[in-house]
Motif scaffolding. Structure first.
Motif, PDB file in Angstrom:
ATOM      1  N   ARG A  63      -8.099 -22.444   5.340  1.00  0.00           N
ATOM      2  CA  ARG A  63      -7.413 -22.096   6.782  1.00  0.00           C
ATOM      3  C   ARG A  63      -8.380 -21.356   7.516  1.00  0.00           C
ATOM      4  NH1 ARG A  63      -2.867 -21.404   2.869  1.00  0.00           N
ATOM      5  NH2 ARG A  63      -1.705 -23.347   2.481  1.00  0.00           N
ATOM      6  N   LYS A  88      -4.299 -26.885  16.428  1.00  0.00           N
ATOM      7  CA  LYS A  88      -2.914 -26.541  16.011  1.00  0.00           C
ATOM      8  C   LYS A  88      -2.277 -26.664  14.012  1.00  0.00           C
ATOM      9  CE  LYS A  88       1.279 -29.566  17.337  1.00  0.00           C
ATOM     10  NZ  LYS A  88       1.013 -30.600  16.855  1.00  0.00           N
ATOM     11  N   ARG A  89      -3.645 -27.603  13.777  1.00  0.00           N
ATOM     12  CA  ARG A  89      -3.447 -28.082  12.266  1.00  0.00           C
ATOM     13  C   ARG A  89      -3.570 -26.172  11.748  1.00  0.00           C
ATOM     14  NH1 ARG A  89      -4.357 -33.069   9.809  1.00  0.00           N
ATOM     15  NH2 ARG A  89      -4.293 -32.131   7.478  1.00  0.00           N
ATOM     16  N   ARG A  91      -3.746 -23.101  12.800  1.00  0.00           N
ATOM     17  CA  ARG A  91      -2.235 -22.452  12.632  1.00  0.00           C
ATOM     18  C   ARG A  91      -1.056 -22.675  11.930  1.00  0.00           C
ATOM     19  NH1 ARG A  91      -4.112 -20.295  19.058  1.00  0.00           N
ATOM     20  NH2 ARG A  91      -6.258 -19.560  17.478  1.00  0.00           N
ATOM     21  N   GLU A  92      -0.421 -23.553  12.490  1.00  0.00           N
ATOM     22  CA  GLU A  92       0.235 -24.310  11.429  1.00  0.00           C
ATOM     23  C   GLU A  92       0.613 -23.518   9.983  1.00  0.00           C
ATOM     24  OE1 GLU A  92       1.933 -28.040  14.266  1.00  0.00           O
ATOM     25  OE2 GLU A  92       1.040 -28.701  12.913  1.00  0.00           O
ATOM     26  N   ALA A  93      -0.686 -24.095   9.725  1.00  0.00           N
ATOM     27  CA  ALA A  93      -0.736 -23.779   8.292  1.00  0.00           C
ATOM     28  C   ALA A  93      -1.043 -22.232   8.143  1.00  0.00           C
ATOM     29  CB  ALA A  93      -2.023 -24.748   7.250  1.00  0.00           C
ATOM     30  N   GLY A  94      -1.326 -21.455   9.088  1.00  0.00           N
ATOM     31  CA  GLY A  94      -1.291 -19.713   8.887  1.00  0.00           C
ATOM     32  C   GLY A  94      -2.336 -19.720   8.887  1.00  0.00           C
ATOM     33  N   ASP A  96      -6.707 -20.545  11.014  1.00  0.00           N
ATOM     34  CA  ASP A  96      -7.325 -19.925  12.094  1.00  0.00           C
ATOM     35  C   ASP A  96      -8.494 -21.189  12.471  1.00  0.00           C
ATOM     36  OD1 ASP A  96      -7.175 -19.578  15.188  1.00  0.00           O
ATOM     37  OD2 ASP A  96      -7.121 -17.443  14.737  1.00  0.00           O
TER      38      ASP A  96
END
Lengths: 134, 123
Positions: A63, A88-89, A91-94, A96
């Motif tokens: 991540r 985007k991908r 951050r969607e997964a928590g 950075d």
């Protein structure tokens, strides 16, 4: 350009050079983060290689990603598109994304022009990016 | 010094690097400062990418020409400049060159001055 990898010993890494124009993408893990180092120009032709590599990092469940663009002498909006998709991908997964760019380089200028340097933590060296506690 | 340099390439992303090299060389030849050369390199790359992404029929003809104290990059065959997300190519080029310096008609003409200018990103 491909001789300046000082590290790493025993780190997991892979190097790929695909398609005609030179773009080398190197991935390794350090301090719980993935580091993707890019060497070469990022345009519509080469950006898909980077996209594949960074999405692979996300698919692996990693991540925290640092994309090191200090070896990128040129980048256009195709490269930016990959960076935005990756951000985007993650951050969607928590997770950075952080970037490393050389001061006054074309990627630095492009990130600043588009305001992306305000959305994505951007550092001038990999050490600095790794030292950032996030 | 030459007053006009022309390159014709197919609509193919693999030629973006050729277009950049050509435009940078021509722009330098015409006495443009480094920052402006870099901006035109970006424009060449964006316009070739635009042609590919909008499936322009091509070929793409890039002309760098001198007009008084200005230099013009004229690109024919690259299609209408895209405004699509996530990165609007149109907004990017307008930020870099100023909207007034980009004229779209038969093709795309970008005017730049040979005088040194500040292009540091204050967008």
């Amino acid at each position: 350009m491909s001789t300046n990898d000082p590290e790493p010993d025993g780190e997991q890494r892979e190097t790929r050079t695909e398609r005609g124009q030179d773009l080398s993408i190197d991935r390794r893990e350090e301090a719980g983060r993935s580091i993707v180092t890019v060497l070469g120009e990022l345009d519509l032709y080469t950006a898909p290689n980077l996209r594949e590599s960074v999405l692979e990092v996300a698919d692996d469940g990693q991540r925290q990603l640092i994309i090191d663009l200090s070896g990128v002498p040129f980048m256009d909006s195709s490269g930016l598109g990959v960076i935005v998709a990756c951000l985007k991908r993650l951050r969607e997964a928590g997770g950075d994304l952080a970037l490393v760019t050389r001061p006054d380089s074309p990627p630095t200028k492009l990130l600043s022009l588009t305001g992306l340097d305000r959305a994505i933590p951007t550092f001038t060296s990999l050490d600095e990016a790794l030292a950032d506690p996030r | 010094m030459t007053d006009e340099m022309i390159l014709e390439i197919p609509v193919d992303a693999a030629y973006a690097v050729t277009a950049r090299l050509f435009v940078a060389t021509a722009a330098r030849e015409m006495g443009l400062p480094d920052g402006t050369v870099e901006d035109l390199r970006l424009a060449a790359s964006e316009l070739v990418a635009n042609a590919v992404e909008t499936s322009a029929p091509g070929p793409i003809r890039l002309t760098v020409l001198r007009e008084g104290s200005d230099v013009i990059l004229d690109v024919v065959g690259a299609g209408t400049i895209s405004d699509a997300a996530p990165i609007s190519r149109r907004a990017l080029l307008e930020t870099v060159f100023g909207a007034a310096n980009i004229v779209e008609d038969e093709g795309t003409r970008i005017h730049v001055s040979r005088r040194e200018r500040s292009t540091a990103g204050e967008a």
